[in-house]
Design a protein around this motif. Structure first.
Motif, PDB file in Angstrom:
ATOM      1  N   THR A 197     -13.257 107.810 150.478  1.00 28.27           N
ATOM      2  CA  THR A 197     -11.926 107.735 149.855  1.00 28.27           C
ATOM      3  C   THR A 197     -11.115 106.546 150.367  1.00 28.27           C
ATOM      4  O   THR A 197      -9.950 106.398 150.004  1.00 28.27           O
ATOM      5  CB  THR A 197     -11.131 109.023 150.145  1.00 28.27           C
ATOM      6  N   ASP A 223     -10.917 103.456 149.763  1.00 28.12           N
ATOM      7  CA  ASP A 223     -10.354 102.501 148.811  1.00 28.12           C
ATOM      8  C   ASP A 223      -9.655 103.190 147.649  1.00 28.12           C
ATOM      9  O   ASP A 223      -9.366 102.550 146.632  1.00 28.12           O
ATOM     10  CB  ASP A 223     -11.462 101.585 148.272  1.00 28.12           C
ATOM     11  N   SER A 224      -9.379 104.469 147.771  1.00 25.21           N
ATOM     12  CA  SER A 224      -8.723 105.221 146.702  1.00 25.21           C
ATOM     13  C   SER A 224      -7.355 105.699 147.165  1.00 25.21           C
ATOM     14  O   SER A 224      -7.073 105.754 148.359  1.00 25.21           O
ATOM     15  CB  SER A 224      -9.586 106.419 146.293  1.00 25.21           C
ATOM     16  N   ARG A 225      -6.528 106.058 146.204  1.00 24.79           N
ATOM     17  CA  ARG A 225      -5.178 106.525 146.509  1.00 24.79           C
ATOM     18  C   ARG A 225      -5.001 107.948 146.015  1.00 24.79           C
ATOM     19  O   ARG A 225      -5.365 108.281 144.886  1.00 24.79           O
ATOM     20  CB  ARG A 225      -4.149 105.613 145.837  1.00 24.79           C
ATOM     21  N   SER A 253     -14.651  97.957 138.093  1.00 21.47           N
ATOM     22  CA  SER A 253     -13.806  98.865 137.313  1.00 21.47           C
ATOM     23  C   SER A 253     -14.367  99.061 135.914  1.00 21.47           C
ATOM     24  O   SER A 253     -14.364 100.169 135.367  1.00 21.47           O
ATOM     25  CB  SER A 253     -12.378  98.311 137.248  1.00 21.47           C
ATOM     26  N   ARG A 297      -9.287 107.421 137.323  1.00 27.05           N
ATOM     27  CA  ARG A 297      -8.491 108.443 137.984  1.00 27.05           C
ATOM     28  C   ARG A 297      -9.092 109.807 137.671  1.00 27.05           C
ATOM     29  O   ARG A 297      -9.778 110.000 136.651  1.00 27.05           O
ATOM     30  CB  ARG A 297      -7.049 108.395 137.520  1.00 27.05           C
ATOM     31  N   VAL A 356     -15.895 107.829 144.219  1.00 30.92           N
ATOM     32  CA  VAL A 356     -14.530 108.336 144.216  1.00 30.92           C
ATOM     33  C   VAL A 356     -13.676 107.424 143.361  1.00 30.92           C
ATOM     34  O   VAL A 356     -13.669 106.207 143.575  1.00 30.92           O
ATOM     35  CB  VAL A 356     -13.967 108.413 145.653  1.00 30.92           C
ATOM     36  N   PRO A 357     -12.952 107.955 142.387  1.00 31.13           N
ATOM     37  CA  PRO A 357     -12.140 107.105 141.518  1.00 31.13           C
ATOM     38  C   PRO A 357     -11.042 106.353 142.285  1.00 31.13           C
ATOM     39  O   PRO A 357     -10.719 106.684 143.426  1.00 31.13           O
ATOM     40  CB  PRO A 357     -11.530 108.103 140.522  1.00 31.13           C
ATOM     41  N   ASP A 358     -10.474 105.341 141.634  1.00 31.37           N
ATOM     42  CA  ASP A 358      -9.372 104.587 142.235  1.00 31.37           C
ATOM     43  C   ASP A 358      -8.205 105.490 142.590  1.00 31.37           C
ATOM     44  O   ASP A 358      -7.579 105.338 143.635  1.00 31.37           O
ATOM     45  CB  ASP A 358      -8.859 103.516 141.259  1.00 31.37           C
ATOM     46  N   THR A 359      -7.897 106.427 141.681  1.00 32.38           N
ATOM     47  CA  THR A 359      -6.721 107.278 141.834  1.00 32.38           C
ATOM     48  C   THR A 359      -7.112 108.734 141.660  1.00 32.38           C
ATOM     49  O   THR A 359      -7.804 109.092 140.702  1.00 32.38           O
ATOM     50  CB  THR A 359      -5.652 106.919 140.785  1.00 32.38           C
ATOM     51  N   SER A 380      -8.702 100.963 135.633  1.00 25.57           N
ATOM     52  CA  SER A 380      -8.883 101.772 136.828  1.00 25.57           C
ATOM     53  C   SER A 380      -9.361 103.158 136.409  1.00 25.57           C
ATOM     54  O   SER A 380      -9.320 103.527 135.240  1.00 25.57           O
ATOM     55  CB  SER A 380      -7.573 101.892 137.615  1.00 25.57           C
TER      56      SER A 380
END
Length: 995
Positions: A424, A426-428, A929, A356, A384-387, A354
Motif C-alpha cells: 500500500t 504508493d496508494s492513498r 495506470s 480506486r 493495490v489501486p492508487d486510491t 488512476s
C-alpha cells in the motif's frame, strides 16, 4: 488541555558538543549627520528628512529598560499608556514648532511583553498650508532583546496611532467640550462638590481588569458636582519627571477620577482612551495636579490640570474612550482563529488516469465501484489501486460513548494495517464519513463518533504525508439538497481526485460542492463576557447565540479543576467574572498537589470553593456530584478542562492508550452534555486542543478526543444550547500534563505556525471567546508570523494556513534558482557526499530542536542523540520533502547514524537516476495506470512488446568479445525487471509474471 512550554531549569546540563559561535549583531556604522539625540525618556533620536520635508523619531521600549511601564497593564497585558503616546506626540511637535496636539487617534494597543522590547518610530510629515503636520506612530517587536526579530529579520510594523500637530497659535479644534471654559480659580475643592471615596479604588479596578502598579496609582482624592469631576493626583516621591511634557503616569492618573466616580464597570466592557483632541501643555516638570474634568456623555471627557497655585499645566479639549476587545490586547487581534470551509473549483476527472476501490460496505450509497471486502482481500490481489476508500459511520442506536471508542478503535486498526502493508506504500487511503464535520458555524454534527475519526486521521496525515485523506459527505438531515445537475457519485469522484493530487488533505462535500479547510481570524464579538450587574437580566438571551455572562449566584463547575490551567481559569472567574461559587473536580480532589492552597487563595477573595474527587468519565459518579449542587446556587456554567496525554506515533498507538485519552475528554463531556440537559446554563466551555484541528504528529489519540469536543460544541449550538470549544495552542505555563516536554517536542510544536500563549494572553482570549456571537469552535493562539513566512517561501505552508500566509511573489533573483535536487545532480561524487551529509545533519538538528547541524556527530547513533519514534517520523518527513523521495518510516532505525542515512539516500537517489530520468519514470507511471484499466488482450500485446524491447536493448548494448559489456547488459536487464516499488516493472512482475 493545551500543550505547554516551560524554560530549561537551573540544572539543565550543558551540551556535550563544542559551543558554536554565531553573530547576531550588525557591524557598527557611522552615525548620520542629520541624526541627533532628543533628550526624551522614550524617544532617543530624531532624523531630519531631506528638504525640510519632515522628521523621523525613534526609540526602543521595554519593561527592562523602562520598568515603570510594567505598572500599566490591562487584563494582565502591559500596554504603553495612551498618555505616553500623547507625550511622545507633543515632543515630536516641539521639534518642528507645533506645540499643540490637534488630534491623536489610537489604532491598536502597543503591547509590551516581559521578554521582548519594541522599536518605536514616529514620522512627522511636511506642513500643510496652515502649518499643521500629520504624523504616525508605528511599533515593531524587537525579538529577544538582542536585536533579533523573531528569528527572521522581517517582522511587520504595526501602526499604533495617527494624528495632527499644529502651531500653538492655531485655533483649529475638533473638541466636543472646551476645556478652556473650565474654572481655574476659586476655592479648592469647590464647596458644592461631594467627596468620592478612593480608598481601595485600585483593588476594585484590578478586579475589573485595570492592573495598575504603584506608579500609576496616583489618584489621592476626588469629588463630583453634577457633570463636573475634581481630583488630586501625584507621582510617587522617587519618580523622575524630567524630560516629559507631562509624565504619562500623572496624566493617566488624572483620568482615574472617572473610574472612581462610576458605580460599576460599564456593561460594554473595559474602557480605554481612544481619541485625544486639543492637547496643550502650559508648563513642564509637574509632579502633581489638581484636575477639573467635565463629562458630556458616557465616553467623552474635557480636562484641565493645574498646579497648586491654579496655574494651567495641561488642557485636553476632548478625550473619547471606547470598549476594548481583549483579543486586541494580544498583538493586534490575530490570536483568535476559526476554521472556515472555503469553496474549491470543480475538478474534471479522467477515470482511466488512476484506479480506486471501495473497501468494505458502501455505507453511504455513493455508487462508487469496484468494491473489495476487506484489506486482507485487497493486498492479496494482483495490485493495490492508487486510491482506496473506506466508509466510517456510527450506529445511531448505540451508546454514544461506546460507539466513539469502537469507531476510533476500528479506524486505528485500519491505519496501522495500512501502514504495515508494503503493497500500500504508493496508494492513498481516503476515509469517508457523513455528517462528521460542521462546514459552517450554524451546522450540526450528526455523527459525533466519526468526528473523532477525523482527528485521528489528521494526525496520521501529519506523520505519513500523502498516505491518507479525509472526505465528509452531506448529512442525511443536513438540509442541503444535493446538486441535481451532477450525480452524487460524480461529485464524490471529483472530490477524491482533488484529495489524491495532494493539494487538499481534507474535503467536505455540501450540495455537490467541494469545500476545503482554512484557518482565518475570528470576527470580533459584539461584546466580551464580563461580570456585570445586569448578568441576571441577560440570562434570557438565546443560548444558540453563544455564552452568556456568568451569574455570580450560580455554581461554576470546572473539571480537571486542580490542574495548572484550570487554576488560572478559576482565579480569573473569581477576580474578573465575579464568580462566587466554584465546584472543582479532579480524580484526586483535595489530595491533588496545590488543591488546598488554591482553595485557600480563592476563599480569601470571597468565593465559596468546593474541591471534590470525581472520575468525570464515570457517569454515575459525575451524576452524584451534580446532584449535590445546592439549589440556592444552581449549576449555571461548565468549564471542561480535564484531560491526559498518552502520546505515541500512530503506528505504535495501542487501544489502551487510545481509551485512556478518550475517557477524560470524550466520556466526561458526553456525560456533562447529558446530565445538564435540564440546567439553565449560561456557558458550556470545552477546553480542546489545536492538536485536533492541526493533526499533531504523535497525538492521534489526543487529536481524536479534542476533535470530538469541537464537534460537540457545534452539536449543542444546533440544539439551541450554549457551547464553545477552545482548541488551545501552546501555553507557556508548564502543567503536570506537559511538564516533561523536551526541546525536540517544543521545537516541533513551534513549527506548527502557532506561537505560545502566555497566561495573560490566554485569559484575555478566554474572555473574547465568550462573546455573544463567536463561533462554536475557536483556535485561541497567536500566529507565529516568522514561521509562516519561512514556510511560505519554501512552499511548505500547510493547507490550513494558506490564507493566513500566502506564498510571496517570486522575486526576479529567484527565477533561475536551482533546487536541491538539481544541485545534487550536477555535483561531483565527493560533493554529493558532502551535500547529503549536510542535509541529513541539518534535519537531525531541526528534529531535535538544535540551532545548527554542525554540532551533529555524523557517526554517533541517532538514538544516543535523543531520537524516539516521533522524532524519527519528523526527521523522515523532512528528508522526504527535501529529496523528493518516499522514505520508509523505519529510516532512522534501519540506518542509525547521520552517515548511514546519507549513504542510504545516495543509493536511493542513484536509483532514481539523473534529472532527465524523471520524465521516463513519469511516462512509465502513465503506462502503468493505463494497464490497470486495459483489456487482457492489450496487456498481452504490451507484454510481448516489452520483452522484445528488453531483448533489443541488450543486443544493441553488447559489443562482441566484451564480457564486461555482457555483464553490464545482464545487470541492466535484471534491474529493469526487478525495480523498486515506485516503478512499473515491479507491478508487471507481480501481475503478468515477467521473469
Amino acid at each position: 488541555n493545551p500543550t505547554t512550554l516551560h524554560p530549561p531549569g537551573p540544572h539543565t546540563p550543558l551540551p556535550t558538543y563544542p559551543f558554536q559561535h554565531h553573530h547576531y549583531w550588525l557591524n557598527p556604522t557611522t552615525t548620520p549627520t542629520n541624526h541627533h539625540h532628543t533628550g526624551h525618556p522614550l524617544i532617543t533620536a530624531a532624523i531630519e528628512l531631506p528638504g525640510s520635508q519632515g522628521l523621523v523619531l525613534t526609540g526602543r521600549l521595554s519593561t527592562s529598560t523602562h520598568p515603570w511601564l510594567a505598572d500599566h497593564a490591562v487584563l494582565g497585558t502591559v500596554l504603553l499608556p495612551g498618555a505616553a503616546l500623547v507625550d511622545i506626540a507633543l515632543h515630536a511637535g516641539e521639534q518642528v514648532g507645533c506645540a499643540r496636539l490637534d488630534e491623536l487617534t489610537l489604532d491598536s494597543p502597543l503591547v509590551l511583553s516581559a521578554q521582548d522590547s519594541a522599536e518605536l518610530r514616529v514620522q512627522v510629515d511636511a506642513p500643510d498650508e496652515e502649518g499643521r503636520r500629520a504624523f504616525t506612530v508605528h511599533s515593531l517587536p524587537a525579538g529577544n532583546g538582542n536585536g533579533n526579530r523573531n528569528g527572521d529579520g522581517d517582522a511587520e510594523w504595526t501602526r499604533a496611532a495617527t494624528g495632527l500637530l499644529a502651531p500653538a497659535a492655531s485655533t483649529a479644534s475638533t473638541s466636543l467640550t472646551s476645556a478652556a471654559e473650565f474654572p481655574t480659580e476659586g476655592a479648592w475643592p469647590p464647596p458644592a462638590a461631594d467627596p468620592v471615596p478612593v480608598d481601595g479604588l485600585y483593588e476594585r479596578l484590578a478586579g475589573s481588569g485595570y492592573d495598575y502598579g504603584p506608579l500609576f496609582q496616583g489618584l489621592r482624592a476626588a469629588w463630583h458636582d453634577g457633570d463636573m469631576l475634581y481630583a488630586e493626583v501625584r507621582l510617587p516621591e522617587d519618580t523622575e519627571a524630567d524630560g516629559f511634557a507631562v509624565h504619562p503616569a500623572l496624566l493617566d492618573a488624572a483620568l482615574h477620577v472617572r473610574l472612581a466616580a462610576a458605580p460599576d464597570t460599564p456593561d460594554n466592557g473595559l474602557q480605554l482612551p481612544f481619541s485625544w483632541s486639543g492637547v496643550t501643555v502650559h508648563g513642564t516638570g509637574a509632579r502633581s495636579l489638581r484636575v477639573r474634568m467635565s463629562l458630556t456623555d458616557g465616553a467623552t471627557i474635557g480636562l484641565v490640570g493645574v498646579d497648586a497655585e491654579n496655574r494651567p499645566v495641561v488642557t485636553v479639549e476632548a478625550l473619547a474612550t471606547r470598549p476594548v476587545d481583549p483579543v486586541r490586547l494580544t498583538a493586534g487581534g490575530e490570536q483568535l482563529l476559526s476554521l472556515r470551509w472555503t469553496r474549491l473549483p470543480r475538478v474534471e476527472t479522467d477515470r482511466a488516469s488512476s484506479t480506486r476501490t471501495l473497501l468494505g460496505e458502501d455505507l453511504f450509497s455513493t455508487g462508487l465501484s469496484p468494491a473489495c471486502g476487506d484489506l486482507t482481500e485487497l493486498v492479496e490481489g494482483p495490485s493495490v489501486p492508487d486510491t482506496v476508500l473506506a466508509c466510517f459511520a456510527a450506529d445511531g442506536d448505540a451508546d454514544l460513548v461506546a460507539e466513539t471508542h469502537r469507531l476510533t478503535g476500528r479506524a486505528l486498526e485500519l491505519v496501522q494495517r495500512w501502514l504495515a502493508e508494503e503493497s500500500t506504500a504508493d496508494s492513498r487511503l481516503v476515509v469517508v464519513t457523513r455528517g462528521a464535520v460542521a462546514a459552517a458555524s450554524h451546522d450540526d454534527v450528526t455523527d459525533l463518533p466519526a468526528a473523532a475519526v477525523w482527528g485521528l486521521i489528521r494526525s496520521a496525515q501529519s506523520e505519513h504525508p500523502g498516505r491518507f485523506a479525509l472526505l465528509d459527505l452531506d448529512s442525511t438531515d443536513s438540509g442541503v439538497r444535493p446538486d441535481t445537475a451532477e450525480a452524487p457519485a460524480r461529485a464524490i469522484e471529483a472530490a477524491v481526485a482533488t484529495l489524491v493530487d495532494g493539494e487538499e488533505p481534507q474535503i467536505v462535500l455540501r450540495g455537490g460542492v467541494p469545500l476545503a479547510a482554512r484557518l482565518e481570524r475570528s470576527a470580533p464579538a459584539s461584546a466580551p463576557a464580563s461580570v456585570s450587574a445586569s448578568a441576571s437580566a441577560s440570562a434570557s438571551a438565546s443560548a444558540s447565540e453563544g455564552e452568556r455572562r456568568i451569574d455570580p449566584d450560580g455554581t461554576v463547575l470546572i473539571t480537571g479543576g486542580t490542574g495548572t490551567l484550570a487554576a488560572h481559569i478559576a482565579r480569573h472567574l473569581v477576580t474578573r467574572h465575579g464568580a462566587r461559587h466554584l465546584l472543582l473536580l479532579s480524580r484526586r480532589g483535595p489530595d491533588a498537589p496545590g488543591a488546598e492552597e488554591l482553595r485557600t487563595e480563592l476563599s480569601a477573595l470571597g468565593a465559596r470553593i468546593t474541591v471534590a474527587a470525581c472520575d468525570t468519565g464515570d457517569r454515575d459518579a459525575l451524576g452524584s456530584v451534580l446532584a449535590d449542587v445546592p439549589a440556592e446556587h444552581p449549576l449555571t456554567a461548565v468549564v471542561h478542562a480535564a484531560g491526559v496525554l498518552r502520546d505515541a506515533t500512530v503506528a505504535n498507538l495501542t487501544a489502551d492508550r487510545l481509551g485512556d485519552v478518550l475517557r477524560p475528554k470524550v466520556d466526561a463531556a458526553a456525560y456533562l452534555h447529558e446530565l445538564t440537559a435540564d440546567a439553565d446554563l449560561a456557558a458550556f466551555v470545552l477546553f480542546s486542543s489545536a492538536a485536533g484541528t492541526l493533526g499533531n504528529a504523535g497525538q492521534a489519540n489526543y487529536a481524536a478526543a479534542n476533535t470530538w469536543l469541537d464537534a460537540l460544541a457545534h452539536h449543542r449550538r444546533a440544539q439551541g444550547r450554549p457551547a464553545v470549544s477552545l482548541a488551545w495552542g501552546l501555553w507557556t505555563d508548564a502543567s503536570e500534563m506537559t511538564g516533561a516536554l523536551g526541546s525536540a517536542d517544543v521545537g516541533r510544536l513551534d513549527r506548527t505556525g502557532l506561537a505560545p500563549v502566555s497566561v495573560a494572553e490566554g485569559l484575555a482570549l478566554f474572555d473574547a471567546a465568550l462573546g455573544a456571537d463567536r463561533e462554536p469552535h475557536l483556535v485561541p493562539a497567536p500566529l507565529d508570523r516568522a514561521t509562516l513566512r519561512r514556510q511560505a517561501v519554501d512552499e511548505e505552508v500547510p493547507a490550513l494556513f494558506r490564507e493566513l500566509a500566502p506564498r510571496p511573489a517570486r522575486r526576479a533573483a529567484d527565477e533561475g534558482k536551482s533546487d536541491w535536487a538539481q544541485r545534487f545532480a550536477g555535483a561531483s561524487d565527493a560533493e554529493q557526499d558532502e551535500l547529503l551529509l549536510d542535509l541529513v545533519r541539518t534535519h537531525i538538528a531541526t528534529a531535535l530542536g538544535h540551532a545548527a547541524g554542525e554540532a551533529i556527530d555524523p557517526h554517533r547513533a541517532l538514538k544516543e542523540l535523543g531520537f524516539d519514534s516521533l522524532i524519527a517520523v519528523d526527521f523522515r518527513n523532512r528528508l522526504g520533502t527535501a529529496t523528493g523521495l518516499r522514505l520508509p518510516a523505519t529510516l532512522a532505525f534501519n540506518h542509525p547514524s547521520a552517515a548511514a542515512v546519507a549513504t542510504y539516500l545516495k543509493e536511493r537517489l542513484g536509483e532514481r537516476g539523473a534529472p532527465d530520468g524523471s520524465a521516463v519514470l513519469a511516462e512509465l507511471d502513465r503506462i502503468e495506470s493505463a494497464l490497470r484499466t486495459a483489456s487482457e488482450s492489450s496487456r498481452q500485446v504490451f507484454t510481448e512488446r516489452l520483452r522484445k524491447l528488453l531483448d533489443q536493448h541488450a543486443e544493441d548494448s553488447q559489443r562482441p568479445g566484451d564480457s564486461a559489456v555482457d555483464a553490464a547488459s545482464d545487470a541492466r536487464a535484471k534491474d529493469l525487471t526487478s525495480a523498486t516499488d515506485d516503478e512499473m516493472f515491479h507491478l508487471i512482475d507481480n501481475e503478468l509474471g515477467i521473469a
